[in-house]
Enzyme design. Structure first.
Site, PDB file in Angstrom:
ATOM      1  N   SER A 167      40.210   8.171  15.849  1.00 21.44           N
ATOM      2  CA  SER A 167      41.135   8.015  16.973  1.00 21.44           C
ATOM      3  C   SER A 167      40.593   8.794  18.160  1.00 21.44           C
ATOM      4  CB  SER A 167      42.543   8.480  16.574  1.00 21.44           C
ATOM      5  OG  SER A 167      43.468   8.212  17.605  1.00 21.44           O
ATOM      6  N   HIS A 194      41.634   3.545  16.939  1.00 23.80           N
ATOM      7  CA  HIS A 194      42.802   3.379  17.798  1.00 23.80           C
ATOM      8  C   HIS A 194      42.303   3.142  19.228  1.00 23.80           C
ATOM      9  CE1 HIS A 194      45.011   6.195  14.769  1.00 23.80           C
ATOM     10  NE2 HIS A 194      44.864   4.965  14.304  1.00 23.80           N
ATOM     11  N   ASP A 293      47.234   9.224  10.756  1.00 23.74           N
ATOM     12  CA  ASP A 293      46.741   7.940  10.271  1.00 23.74           C
ATOM     13  C   ASP A 293      45.419   8.124   9.517  1.00 23.74           C
ATOM     14  OD1 ASP A 293      46.673   5.184   9.879  1.00 23.74           O
ATOM     15  OD2 ASP A 293      45.536   4.834  11.721  1.00 23.74           O
TER      16      ASP A 293
END
Length: 352
Positions: A167, A194, A293
């Site tokens: 991310s 992401h 995540d």
């Protein structure tokens, strides 16, 4: 009377299932156990008509147990799956059917109506067969031989898939890792980052300019993933595996399922999918990023016998996702960014 064994590592879920199924006059819960090894021992002793099993369990997971139960012991198994994209895997190991596993507060009447219909159907279909013809000779010694054979075969396999999740700060971290893999990397690489809608193609182009040793492309639905290539999740689409070809290559699916923890694409989706299809042959890397995540996905990979490397705090732009994976036991190894590529090469090119 239909004799049922329940398998789940959660005592709470086992109790919910048992309490609701016991209300039926034609259902008898003859045992309730916590993993695959225990259910196989229980089947030998108790001779059930059907087994209801979770998938993600320590020791021997539900997929591995189902192979033995359905093929060797001729017992119908209904599997409880996290997502429907595990359905192909459930079928391949011999499950007679599956249901999507609800969370603990969502075991409602609709779920049990469907479950009872499946229990009655499949136990009835198997009742006329000599379901225990192989079970009668299933001594402890013969079970040990079968289980060791399964794990020995897997121990000889190379890793067959590399998954990467990142991310905040991810593109720089991922380019550093990919550049260190050299040319002719032996595994397909699936990558979830992401990213904002509209920025994915620009990022893929940037990777190709930065990492001249390897090809990076936005993943396409139904595409076969080949070794030495990177397939990146498009923005606002989950990247998962649809099935695995006989050559070991994954076939990609782009899922429009809702966001997970407000994230789409979600690293957890990719990692759980890879764990389901590849088991001990799954290698995954979780790099810098905010939030959690990928942590649960890492844990699932580890529980299925795969291997995870998470980035050390010393090189993370944000030590969120790696820290979460470490916290819940999802990290097989923790390395600074500059050591990860060499470790991947070491792991991917040797027999396990």
């Amino acid at each position: 009377m239909i004799k049922v064994i329940i398998v789940d590592d959660s005592a709470i879920i086992r109790a919910i299932l048992e309490q609701n199924l016991k209300k039926e006059s034609d259902i008898e819960i003859i045992d309730s156990v916590s993993n695959g090894m225990k259910v196989i021992d229980s089947v030998k002793r108790n001779k059930p008509d059907i087994v209801l099993s979770d998938v993600n369990m320590p020791g021997m997971n539900g997929f591995e147990a189902t192979k033995i139960l359905s093929r060797e012991m001729k017992i119908p198994v209904i599997l409880f799956l996290e997502d429907s994209f595990y359905a192909a895997k459930a079928k391949s190991v011999g499950a007679c059917d599956y249901l999507i596993k609800p969370n603990a507060i969502s075991y409602n009447q609709s779920f049990f109506t469907s479950l009872l219909e499946k229990i009655r159907r499949y136990s009835s279909e198997s009742s006329g067969k000599d379901a225990f013809s192989s079970t009668s000779s299933f001594s402890n010694n013969s079970y040990s031989h079968i289980s060791s054979k399964i794990f020995d075969e897997k121990a000889e396999q190379k890793y067959r898939i590399l998954c990467i999740g990142a991310s905040t700060g991810g593109p720089t971290a991922v380019s550093s890792v990919l550049s260190g893999l050299g040319k002719d990397f032996p595994l397909p690489i699936l990558y979830t980052q992401h990213i904002e809608i509209g920025a994915d193609k620009t990022m893929a182009d940037w990777f190709n300019n930065t990492c001249s040793n390897i090809t990076i492309q936005l993943a396409k639905d139904g595409q076969e993933a080949f070794p030495g290539n990177v397939y990146m999740a498009p923005a606002d689409t989950h990247l998962v595996i649809n099935f695995v070809k006989t050559n070991g290559h994954p076939v990609i699916s782009l899922s429009n399922d809702p966001p997970e923890r407000f994230l789409k694409p979600a690293v957890n989706k990719l990692f759980r999918s890879a764990a389901s299809f590849y088991g001990k042959s799954c290698l995954a890397i979780l790099l810098t990023g905010m939030g959690r995540d990928g942590a649960e996905g890492c844990k699932t990979i580890v529980e299925n016998g795969g291997y995870t490397i998470v980035e050390d705090e010393s090189t993370c732009a944000v030590f969120g996702m790696p820290a979460a994976a470490i916290e819940i036991g999802g990290a097989s190894e923790i390395l600074p960014r500059f050591d990860i590529a060499n470790r991947i090469l070491e792991l991917s090119r040797r027999k396990r």
